[in-house]
Design a protein around this motif. Structure first.
Motif, PDB file in Angstrom:
ATOM      1  N   ILE A 278      14.664 -33.788  -2.942  1.00 16.91           N
ATOM      2  CA  ILE A 278      14.864 -32.778  -3.978  1.00 16.91           C
ATOM      3  C   ILE A 278      16.243 -32.928  -4.605  1.00 16.91           C
ATOM      4  CG2 ILE A 278      15.144 -30.287  -4.370  1.00 16.91           C
ATOM      5  CD1 ILE A 278      12.933 -29.845  -2.297  1.00 16.91           C
ATOM      6  N   LEU A 279      17.250 -33.181  -3.758  1.00 15.55           N
ATOM      7  CA  LEU A 279      18.618 -33.335  -4.252  1.00 15.55           C
ATOM      8  C   LEU A 279      18.720 -34.516  -5.215  1.00 15.55           C
ATOM      9  CD1 LEU A 279      21.555 -32.260  -3.928  1.00 15.55           C
ATOM     10  CD2 LEU A 279      21.865 -33.993  -2.147  1.00 15.55           C
ATOM     11  N   SER A 280      18.014 -35.589  -4.926  1.00 17.81           N
ATOM     12  CA  SER A 280      18.105 -36.792  -5.761  1.00 17.81           C
ATOM     13  C   SER A 280      17.352 -36.652  -7.074  1.00 17.81           C
ATOM     14  CB  SER A 280      17.556 -38.001  -4.991  1.00 17.81           C
ATOM     15  OG  SER A 280      16.167 -37.857  -4.745  1.00 17.81           O
ATOM     16  N   GLU A 281      16.387 -35.720  -7.102  1.00 19.68           N
ATOM     17  CA  GLU A 281      15.535 -35.601  -8.288  1.00 19.68           C
ATOM     18  C   GLU A 281      15.901 -34.422  -9.190  1.00 19.68           C
ATOM     19  OE1 GLU A 281      11.702 -35.264  -6.578  1.00 19.68           O
ATOM     20  OE2 GLU A 281      11.664 -37.328  -5.798  1.00 19.68           O
ATOM     21  N   SER A 282      16.483 -33.384  -8.628  1.00 19.15           N
ATOM     22  CA  SER A 282      16.712 -32.168  -9.402  1.00 19.15           C
ATOM     23  C   SER A 282      17.999 -32.243 -10.221  1.00 19.15           C
ATOM     24  CB  SER A 282      16.784 -30.951  -8.476  1.00 19.15           C
ATOM     25  OG  SER A 282      17.041 -29.782  -9.239  1.00 19.15           O
ATOM     26  N   ALA A 283      17.903 -31.749 -11.459  1.00 21.04           N
ATOM     27  CA  ALA A 283      19.085 -31.690 -12.331  1.00 21.04           C
ATOM     28  C   ALA A 283      19.611 -30.262 -12.441  1.00 21.04           C
ATOM     29  CB  ALA A 283      18.736 -32.232 -13.715  1.00 21.04           C
ATOM     30  N   LYS A 284      18.968 -29.340 -11.740  1.00 23.41           N
ATOM     31  CA  LYS A 284      19.353 -27.928 -11.833  1.00 23.41           C
ATOM     32  C   LYS A 284      20.474 -27.607 -10.847  1.00 23.41           C
ATOM     33  CE  LYS A 284      16.432 -26.592 -14.986  1.00 23.41           C
ATOM     34  NZ  LYS A 284      16.883 -26.021 -16.282  1.00 23.41           N
ATOM     35  N   GLU A 285      21.535 -26.998 -11.346  1.00 22.46           N
ATOM     36  CA  GLU A 285      22.696 -26.721 -10.511  1.00 22.46           C
ATOM     37  C   GLU A 285      22.361 -25.774  -9.367  1.00 22.46           C
ATOM     38  OE1 GLU A 285      27.052 -24.686 -11.164  1.00 22.46           O
ATOM     39  OE2 GLU A 285      26.443 -26.287 -12.532  1.00 22.46           O
ATOM     40  N   LYS A 286      21.515 -24.773  -9.625  1.00 24.58           N
ATOM     41  CA  LYS A 286      21.188 -23.803  -8.575  1.00 24.58           C
ATOM     42  C   LYS A 286      20.439 -24.472  -7.421  1.00 24.58           C
ATOM     43  CE  LYS A 286      17.740 -20.925  -9.486  1.00 24.58           C
ATOM     44  NZ  LYS A 286      16.976 -19.849 -10.143  1.00 24.58           N
ATOM     45  N   VAL A 287      19.587 -25.459  -7.745  1.00 20.37           N
ATOM     46  CA  VAL A 287      18.868 -26.183  -6.700  1.00 20.37           C
ATOM     47  C   VAL A 287      19.830 -27.065  -5.915  1.00 20.37           C
ATOM     48  CG1 VAL A 287      17.029 -27.845  -6.222  1.00 20.37           C
ATOM     49  CG2 VAL A 287      16.713 -26.120  -8.016  1.00 20.37           C
ATOM     50  N   THR A 288      20.705 -27.751  -6.632  1.00 19.17           N
ATOM     51  CA  THR A 288      21.719 -28.594  -5.978  1.00 19.17           C
ATOM     52  C   THR A 288      22.540 -27.764  -5.010  1.00 19.17           C
ATOM     53  OG1 THR A 288      21.875 -30.081  -7.871  1.00 19.17           O
ATOM     54  CG2 THR A 288      23.762 -30.029  -6.374  1.00 19.17           C
ATOM     55  N   ARG A 289      22.963 -26.608  -5.459  1.00 22.09           N
ATOM     56  CA  ARG A 289      23.842 -25.781  -4.631  1.00 22.09           C
ATOM     57  C   ARG A 289      23.164 -25.324  -3.350  1.00 22.09           C
ATOM     58  NH1 ARG A 289      26.792 -19.976  -5.723  1.00 22.09           N
ATOM     59  NH2 ARG A 289      28.000 -20.055  -3.833  1.00 22.09           N
ATOM     60  N   ILE A 290      21.918 -24.877  -3.461  1.00 13.76           N
ATOM     61  CA  ILE A 290      21.271 -24.326  -2.278  1.00 13.76           C
ATOM     62  C   ILE A 290      20.911 -25.431  -1.291  1.00 13.76           C
ATOM     63  CG2 ILE A 290      18.864 -24.323  -3.075  1.00 13.76           C
ATOM     64  CD1 ILE A 290      20.687 -21.430  -1.272  1.00 13.76           C
ATOM     65  N   VAL A 291      20.583 -26.641  -1.776  1.00 13.08           N
ATOM     66  CA  VAL A 291      20.319 -27.769  -0.884  1.00 13.08           C
ATOM     67  C   VAL A 291      21.588 -28.135  -0.113  1.00 13.08           C
ATOM     68  CG1 VAL A 291      19.780 -30.231  -0.766  1.00 13.08           C
ATOM     69  CG2 VAL A 291      18.397 -28.732  -2.209  1.00 13.08           C
ATOM     70  N   LEU A 292      22.716 -28.205  -0.817  1.00 11.74           N
ATOM     71  CA  LEU A 292      23.982 -28.515  -0.154  1.00 11.74           C
ATOM     72  C   LEU A 292      24.341 -27.444   0.875  1.00 11.74           C
ATOM     73  CD1 LEU A 292      26.149 -29.764  -3.174  1.00 11.74           C
ATOM     74  CD2 LEU A 292      24.973 -31.144  -1.441  1.00 11.74           C
TER      75      LEU A 292
END
Length: 488
Positions: A278-292
């Motif tokens: 998901i981290l490698s595919e998503s361009a949405k900042e909110k998704v990036t943040r919650i994965v991290l």
């Protein structure tokens, strides 16, 4: 010590990070499960807005004696927001609860039930302490507060069941007495099953209910015991979700990691590989943040350092470091993302420095993301470590066989065939073990694979099996000859 504060998008709560290696306790979650832009786009919220405009003809219900005069007066008073409704809900709490229970229990028309439930939800959203109205009524009648609502979850109308689920979440999280026992199990199982329902247009509402429920420690524990983490990971890995659902379900995993015992078991359920994708595919900042944030907790929260280290290694194996390098080049408005990138980068780099070749190999096999890393082609590695594939009841060997059986990735199949061949070449009883575990048939099956590289590695593995047989037979003949020679 510098402290950063910011707000997770569309949640309305603050997540604080300290520039150290400790993660703070989980912050308070929003009271309204459909706050912000994401909530406004929810199918449930949009449909509720339409239902509010469709007033019920209560006089006709009264004239046909379907409702009592008392219930009629209460429902008419509750319909209109404002000071009069507030006063009624304060002064006639018992009668209000009784009216709603009577209406939900005796009216069968879907449209009317939809309207009543929307009204109940509005009342609770205005003031969360109003959940006690229903609790007090149930206690006085020695009845379950949950049964009338849980029964509605079996109705065929999808709006009714999802609005009911939303109300139950508020009652369960805002009441002074938590939901428990079979009622809690039933409700959490229902939510879990709804996640699996194909083409569920209300999946965003289901996700919001889970986001709210899982902030309660007792509810997290039960949901985990019901294979909730497994379900969320399976849904996330299906690849059919929009970014909002990805965010919500990853958020649920994040909340689960605040339970240390659960955080220590997360690596068993492919959480890291799934979120790495998901981290490698998503361009949405909110998704990036919650994965991290999930990754950070999977390092911070386990009390066993070995598990935290194993999680680091698995992240490395899933190419998280490469993603961190890419993310570090982007500029984020949210300072917490930058802090998490720095934290994770430091931890993962340290784990690489301490990594032995066998640990690296274990991590790669367990991740299922095999490639031609140096250990596979190292004669020294196989000479020293082939026998270690037998450890923990042949754990690694069984995973290799499972990959041959299930993987659709030609690279993974090629490497797995190669490794099984090397195992049988360097471990004297390897062929016998492989036959007992059913691995030989899967190697043979790939001799006719459509990909030439897979066929080639399968052929080499079979040759190693045969050579091993001849070597074994030669040694036996030599041994027999020595035993039959008379001693002088």
């Amino acid at each position: 010590m510098k402290i950063f504060k910011s707000t997770l998008p569309n949640t309305g709560f603050s997540l604080t990070h300290r520039m150290s290696h400790t993660t703070p306790a989980m912050p308070a979650l929003p009271e309204d499960i459909d706050r912000g832009v994401a909530g406004a786009t929810s199918v449930l919220v949009q449909r509720a807005n339409e239902i509010r405009q469709q007033k019920v003809n209560w006089p006709s219900y009264l004239q046909s004696q379907m409702i009592s005069q008392e219930d009629y007066e209460v429902i008419m008073g509750v319909e209109m927001p404002g000071p009069n409704r507030d006063a009624l809900l304060t002064s006639q709490r018992y009668q209000v609860a009784r009216t709603f229970m009577n209406l939900l229990g005796h009216i069968s028309k879907d449209q009317t039930i939809q309207y009543i439930l929307t009204l109940v939800d509005d009342i609770l959203s205005e003031d969360k302490s109003r959940v006690e109205i229903f609790k007090e009524y149930a206690r006085k009648h020695r009845e379950s507060m949950w049964s009338p609502f849980l029964n509605l979850l079996t109705r065929p109308d999808t709006f009714i069941i999802n609005m009911t689920a939303r109300i139950i979440a508020k009652l369960a999280c805002w009441s002074r007495e938590p939901m428990d026992g079979s009622d809690l199990t039933f409700y959490l199982t229902w939510l879990k099953d709804q996640l699996r329902t194909p083409n569920n247009e209300y999946i965003q509402s289901v996700g919001r209910c889970l986001q709210m429920m899982l902030r309660v420690e007792e509810y997290r524990t039960i949901f985990y015991q019901l294979d909730g983490v497994v379900t969320i990971v399976q849904v996330l890995s299906s690849g059919k979700l929009n970014f909002q659902i990805q965010y919500q379900l990853t958020f649920c995993l994040w909340v689960m990691t605040f339970n240390n015992a659960i955080a220590e078991k997360m690596n068993k359920y492919s959480v890291i590989p799934t979120l790495a994708d998901i981290l490698s595919e998503s361009a949405k900042e909110k998704v990036t943040r919650i994965v991290l944030a999930v990754f950070r907790n999977l390092i911070d929260k386990p009390e066993d350092p070995a598990i935290a280290r194993e999680n680091c290694i698995q992240m490395v194996q899933c190419k998280v470091l490469k993603q961190l390098e890419i993310l570090a080049q982007r500029k984020f408005e949210d300072e917490d993302i930058t802090a998490d990138i720095e934290f994770l980068n430091e931890k993962l780099q340290n784990s690489i420095q301490d990594l032995s070749s066998f640990e690296e190999y274990c991590s790669e096999v367990k991740s299922g993301r095999m490639e031609w890393s140096p250990v596979h082609k190292s004669e020294k590695f196989w000479r020293e470590n082939a026998g270690r594939l037998n450890e923990k009841n042949y754990e690694l060997l069984k995973i290799l066989i499972h990959l041959l059986e299930t993987s659709k990735d030609n690279l993974v199949l090629s490497v797995a065939c190669h490794d099984i061949g090397e195992y049988t070449r360097h471990y004297s009883r390897g062929k016998r073990v492989l036959e007992q575990l059913g691995g030989k048939q899967w190697v043979m099956q790939h001799l006719t694979h459509t990909d030439p590289n897979v066929r080639y590695e399968a052929l080499l593995a079979v040759q190693k099996l045969m050579v091993h047989n001849w070597e074994y037979l030669g040694k036996q003949l030599e041994k027999d000859a020595q035993q039959s020679t008379p001693r002088t």
